[in-house]
Write an enzyme that holds these catalytic residues in place. Structure first.
Site, mmCIF file in Angstrom:
data_model
loop_
_atom_site.group_PDB
_atom_site.id
_atom_site.type_symbol
_atom_site.label_atom_id
_atom_site.label_comp_id
_atom_site.label_asym_id
_atom_site.label_seq_id
_atom_site.Cartn_x
_atom_site.Cartn_y
_atom_site.Cartn_z
ATOM 1 N N CYS A 1 -6.816 -0.620 -10.513
ATOM 2 C CA CYS A 1 -5.629 -0.476 -10.093
ATOM 3 C C CYS A 1 -4.994 -1.755 -9.630
ATOM 4 O O CYS A 1 -5.734 -2.919 -9.622
ATOM 5 C CB CYS A 1 -5.635 0.029 -8.586
ATOM 6 S SG CYS A 1 -4.177 0.144 -7.476
ATOM 7 N N CYS B 1 8.305 -9.934 4.048
ATOM 8 C CA CYS B 1 7.586 -8.743 4.971
ATOM 9 C C CYS B 1 7.052 -9.163 6.250
ATOM 10 O O CYS B 1 6.065 -9.997 6.207
ATOM 11 C CB CYS B 1 6.498 -8.018 4.040
ATOM 12 S SG CYS B 1 7.326 -7.724 2.341
ATOM 13 N N CYS C 1 -8.992 -2.731 -7.033
ATOM 14 C CA CYS C 1 -7.537 -2.962 -7.035
ATOM 15 C C CYS C 1 -7.408 -4.692 -6.803
ATOM 16 O O CYS C 1 -7.957 -5.192 -5.871
ATOM 17 C CB CYS C 1 -7.038 -2.230 -5.854
ATOM 18 S SG CYS C 1 -5.305 -2.535 -5.600
HETATM 19 C C1 DTB Z 1 -2.782 -0.830 1.051
HETATM 20 O O1 DTB Z 1 -2.160 0.302 1.200
HETATM 21 N N1 DTB Z 1 -3.361 -1.623 1.663
HETATM 22 C C2 DTB Z 1 -4.178 -2.582 1.036
HETATM 23 C C3 DTB Z 1 -3.783 -2.486 -0.307
HETATM 24 N N2 DTB Z 1 -2.827 -1.406 -0.225
HETATM 25 C C4 DTB Z 1 -3.180 -3.304 -0.893
HETATM 26 C C5 DTB Z 1 -3.816 -3.870 1.784
HETATM 27 C C6 DTB Z 1 -4.106 -4.096 3.162
HETATM 28 C C7 DTB Z 1 -3.898 -5.476 3.578
HETATM 29 C C8 DTB Z 1 -4.280 -5.633 4.936
HETATM 30 C C9 DTB Z 1 -3.988 -7.242 5.499
HETATM 31 C C10 DTB Z 1 -4.579 -8.126 4.377
HETATM 32 O O2 DTB Z 1 -5.797 -8.003 4.129
HETATM 33 O O3 DTB Z 1 -4.133 -9.276 4.152
HETATM 34 FE FE1 SF4 Z 2 5.647 -8.650 1.058
HETATM 35 FE FE2 SF4 Z 2 3.657 -8.407 -0.886
HETATM 36 FE FE3 SF4 Z 2 4.647 -10.979 -0.727
HETATM 37 FE FE4 SF4 Z 2 3.216 -9.973 1.548
HETATM 38 S S1 SF4 Z 2 2.577 -10.618 -0.455
HETATM 39 S S2 SF4 Z 2 5.209 -10.924 1.610
HETATM 40 S S3 SF4 Z 2 3.619 -7.758 1.232
HETATM 41 S S4 SF4 Z 2 5.900 -9.067 -1.147
#
Ligand code: DTB
Ligand code: SF4
Ligand code: SAM
Length: 328
Positions: free
Chosen positions: A132, A60, A100
């Site tokens: 969550c 990603c 979450c």
């Molecule tokens: C979502 O839509 N946003 C949150 C949660 N679901 C898991 C995560 C945001 C991550 C932003 C980058 C970070 O803090 O690593």
């Molecule tokens: Fe992708 Fe989730 Fe892995 Fe990040 S933690 S690289 S968003 S699969």
């Protein structure tokens, strides 16, 4: 008063017309729908904890937790249940009602770590918080196990449009994501699914993502809207910062298309002023992540958010309140 029909048949043309409405008119329309379906004095307060950070095999392009990028994060294995419980208790004491837990996994595996996550879900559920998880892909049986342990919601984002997706992630498909959402739904777990803006996508891509979300047989109960947090070492680190006005437009359009969903103003709040956030709430956002960290990046503190709630006259939505969130 709920006189606007919930629709699952929005066309791309209709969504485009809504999205392109002059901004203040769009905010007014979204605010009107918001009042019809939601208690606008309430904002859901959720707290995130990264229970396993970094070392992820996926690619990603936005994510600092992908092992293949050289980023400055604190990589760690699965936290101990007692540490998770003490952070959840702290979040609850600060007024958070949803907790979450995120893991840098491609997918859930039937191993000891999953058994440990099940125990964490049970523990946080016993605190009286909505639990969550966001653990990557899962199958129906795994979703059922989580549901039996007391999981309330599962977060799994589409992230962007099907068309733009392959520019961002190549290690799993858009259909894999939709399949996980279906597995979550079948297990009777509330679906949390949204996306990120600022990934180099076009306005058409944003519209197409909202089209996919609003065409699902049941709308997600929660729709997080994230602004890309640009992280050094990721392929997207040099993209331009998301314009605040684009977040407002995206939130307002989401509110109009999915009136009963909780629309979460997610990543990006750390760079917003209080008045920016107030406009997002006006445009239909009614959920936030609070606590000093999202997963690996910064977020306003509990104290700052308390001050904002006080100033704007907002109160935290209570846990397990279902009447506005159950979607048809
Ligand atoms: C979502 O839509 N946003 C949150 C949660 N679901 C898991 C995560 C945001 C991550 C932003 C980058 C970070 O803090 O690593
Ligand atoms: Fe992708 Fe989730 Fe892995 Fe990040 S933690 S690289 S968003 S699969
Ligand atoms: N590994 C699991 C997965 O990808 O499904 C769960 C954790 S993952 C970090 C959860 C979500 O966080 C991603 O789908 C993405 O929408 C969001 N996210 C991750 N990094 C982000 C960033 N830099 N900016 C904005 N959102 C981000």
């Amino acid at each position: 008063m709920q006189d606007v029909q919930i629709r699952h048949d929005w066309t791309l043309e209709e969504i485009k017309a809504i999205y392109n409405t002059p901004l203040l008119e769009l905010v007014y329309r979204a605010a009107t729908i918001h009042r019809q379906y939601q208690d606008t004095a309430e904002v859901q307060v959720c707290t995130l904890l990264s229970i396993k950070t970094g070392g992820c095999p996926e690619d990603c392009a936005y994510c600092p937790q992908a092992a293949r990028y050289n980023t400055d994060i604190n990589v760690h294995g699965l936290l101990k249940k007692e540490d998770v419980m003490s952070y959840a208790q702290k979040a609850k004491d600060a007024g958070s009602t949803r907790f979450c837990m995120g893991a840098a996994w491609r997918e859930v595996r039937d191993n000891r770590d999953f058994d440990r996550v099940i125990e964490m879900v049970k523990g946080v559920n016993e605190l009286g918080m909505e639990v969550c998880c966001t653990l990557g892909m899962l199958n129906e049986e795994q979703a059922k196990k989580l549901a039996d342990a007391g999981l309330f919601a599962y977060n799994h984002n589409l992230d962007t449009s099907r068309e733009h997706y392959e520019e961002i992630i190549t290690t799993r498909t858009y259909d894999d994501r939709l399949q996980t959402l279906d597995n979550v739904r079948k297990a009777g777990v509330s679906v949390c699914c949204g996306g990120i803006i600022g990934l180099g996508e076009s306005h058409e891509d944003r519209i197409a993502m909202l089209y996919t979300l609003s065409s699902l047989p049941a709308h997600p109960e929660s729709v997080p809207i994230n602004a890309l947090t640009r992280i050094k070492g990721t392929p997207l680190e040099h993209l331009p910062k998301v314009e605040f006005w684009d977040m407002v437009r995206m939130i307002a359009t989401t509110r109009i298309l999915m009136p009963k969903a909780m629309v979460r103003l997610s990543a990006g709040r750390a760079e917003m002023s209080m008045s920016d956030q107030a406009l997002c709430f006006m445009a239909g956002a009614n959920s936030i992540f609070t606590g000093e960290k999202l997963l690996t990046t910064g977020n306003p503190s509990f104290e700052e958010d308390h001050m904002m709630f006080e100033l704007l006259g907002l109160k935290a939505r209570e846990a397990f309140k279902t009447e506005a969130a159950s979607c048809c």
